[in-house]
Design an enzyme around this catalytic site. Structure first.
Site, mmCIF file in Angstrom:
data_model
loop_
_atom_site.group_PDB
_atom_site.id
_atom_site.type_symbol
_atom_site.label_atom_id
_atom_site.label_comp_id
_atom_site.label_asym_id
_atom_site.label_seq_id
_atom_site.Cartn_x
_atom_site.Cartn_y
_atom_site.Cartn_z
ATOM 1 N N LYS A 1 -3.734 0.991 -6.348
ATOM 2 C CA LYS A 1 -2.389 1.198 -5.791
ATOM 3 C C LYS A 1 -2.127 2.685 -5.597
ATOM 4 C CE LYS A 1 0.035 -2.865 -6.304
ATOM 5 N NZ LYS A 1 1.019 -3.434 -5.368
ATOM 6 N N ASP B 1 -4.134 -0.376 -1.830
ATOM 7 C CA ASP B 1 -2.809 -0.830 -1.393
ATOM 8 C C ASP B 1 -1.875 0.369 -1.319
ATOM 9 O OD1 ASP B 1 -0.489 -2.118 -0.781
ATOM 10 O OD2 ASP B 1 -0.529 -3.531 -2.460
ATOM 11 N N GLU C 1 -4.372 -1.961 2.421
ATOM 12 C CA GLU C 1 -3.264 -2.907 2.502
ATOM 13 C C GLU C 1 -1.960 -2.182 2.849
ATOM 14 O OE1 GLU C 1 -3.471 -5.514 -0.862
ATOM 15 O OE2 GLU C 1 -1.369 -6.043 -0.736
ATOM 16 N N ASP D 1 0.627 -6.974 4.479
ATOM 17 C CA ASP D 1 1.222 -7.664 3.328
ATOM 18 C C ASP D 1 2.738 -7.788 3.542
ATOM 19 O OD1 ASP D 1 1.931 -8.750 0.917
ATOM 20 O OD2 ASP D 1 1.477 -6.989 -0.290
ATOM 21 N N LYS E 1 1.588 -14.848 0.443
ATOM 22 C CA LYS E 1 2.150 -15.011 -0.905
ATOM 23 C C LYS E 1 3.231 -16.075 -0.823
ATOM 24 C CE LYS E 1 1.447 -10.180 -2.259
ATOM 25 N NZ LYS E 1 2.069 -8.851 -2.348
ATOM 26 N N CYS F 1 0.188 -12.561 -4.924
ATOM 27 C CA CYS F 1 1.277 -13.110 -5.747
ATOM 28 C C CYS F 1 2.202 -11.976 -6.174
ATOM 29 C CB CYS F 1 0.717 -13.807 -6.982
ATOM 30 S SG CYS F 1 -0.191 -12.705 -8.077
#
Ligand code: MG
Length: 362
Positions: free
Chosen positions: A161, A189, A217, A242, A266, A294
């Protein structure tokens, strides 16, 4: 089998260490968990995890939306899933996490009625998945330490991240790649952290440095579909949408414009399994592969997400590691996670037997 009642409750699970969600650090996970009861006495489970900075939904808005939808579906026959879904999605705009809790409970009941596990009902392609492990945005040293611990524990794919500081973002990814061997996959991400031009220049740097990034992402703002396409068209690394994809209409726009190479599905974003199927079918038909993701979800949501992802051949990546953050597990039954593998069992529906510490609130 008719829907007779929806009991709304909550589970509160301590986390192993503070977890950063948006700008807040959480020590506990609070999830809304529903028990949908039928006239035959069967119980279906569903859950919603409030993630206000992504979905706009809070604990109280989720409870409010479920209470609002509830009278619309009481008395409906569980076999008429088309009618139930039409009613749910036309009753209130948005509130997708609340809708997902109801949707999952309905699929759980339908599968229980026919004695089939959810993953088989949805397609039955496989029985287990390999998940990545998220390395939270932190100091370079901390991220390297966490990455090495993950690899030692057997993880073969890390989701790093970044996105809040471009110079340090490059440093972080470079340091993680240097620390782990080549066989370990690294996905990044950026959580909407860059402008389109910043994203292109950062990702090209990853490429020039040979960091071998599996995909990046959501590099840009969720609303910026043209910006996302600009990034996708101007780098070699694959780009995954996303936050840009909530429901089927978002997915349609991304697919039509070829604005991303991959789509993350998700249940909390799209409103449950019924809409996940619609997104999946569009992507699959158009040659776009999908990842299952999720929110901060317990075994209920993870079992539902794993059942969906395992059932479909084009769901080729999984980011379903949040259960590992929980200090203890309140849910009895459902998917089983061992190391980086999540395995489903053949109990009907989600296979959830009970939830310890479930407190009914409405
Ligand atoms: Mg993401």
């Amino acid at each position: 089998m008719k829907i007779q009642d929806i009991k709304i409750g909550k589970i509160n699970t301590p986390l192993r260490q503070p977890y950063k969600v948006g700008k807040r650090f959480l020590n506990f996970s609070d999830e809304i968990v529903i028990k949908m009861v039928t006239d035959t006495g069967e119980v279906g489970y569903g859950s919603a995890s409030p993630t206000p900075f992504i979905t706009g939904e809070t604990e109280s808005s989720i409870i409010g939306a479920i209470k609002y939808i509830k009278p619309e579906i009481i008395g409906l026959d569980i076999d008429n899933i088309e009618e139930i879904m039409k009613v749910i999605h036309s009753s209130i705009h948005g509130n997708n996490s609340a809708k997902a809790a109801i949707d999952v409970a309905i699929y759980d009941l339908l599968c229980k009625k026919y004695g089939v596990p959810l993953y088989k009902f949805l397609g039955g392609y496989r029985t287990s998945l390999t998940t990545d492990l998220t390395i939270s945005n932190d100091t370079v040293e901390q991220m390297v330490t966490k990455s090495l611990e993950a690899v030692m524990a057997g993880y073969t794919c890390l989701k790093v991240k970044i996105g809040n500081d471009r110079a340090r973002d490059i440093e972080r990814v470079k340091a993680v790649r240097k620390a782990v061997r080549r066989g370990i996959k690294i996905r990044v991400d950026a959580n909407q952290g860059w402008s389109p031009k910043e994203a292109v220049s950062t990702i090209r740097k990853f490429e020039d440095m040979g960091l071998d990034i599996e995909f990046v992402e959501q590099p840009v703002n969720a609303w910026d579909i043209d910006g996302l396409k600009y990034v996708t068209d101007n780098v070699e690394t694959k780009i995954l949408a996303d936050e840009a994809v909530f429901g089927p209409s978002d997915a349609f726009k991304i697919i039509e414009k070829r604005a991303a190479d991959l789509i993350s599905i998700k249940l909390m974003k799209c409103g449950g399994i019924n809409n996940a199927i619609k997104i999946y079918n569009m992507a699959e038909n158009m040659g776009i592969r999908c990842m299952m993701g999720c929110m901060l979800e317990s075994r209920i949501g993870i079992t539902a997400a794993t059942s969906f992802a395992a059932s479909k051949s084009n769901m080729i990546k999984a980011d379903l590691d949040t259960m590992l953050l929980f200090e203890h597990d309140a849910v009895i039954g459902g998917a089983c996670i061992t190391g980086n593998t999540i395995t489903l069992n053949d109990s009907p529906g989600l296979g959830i037997a009970d939830i310890i510490g479930w407190n009914e609130i409405f």
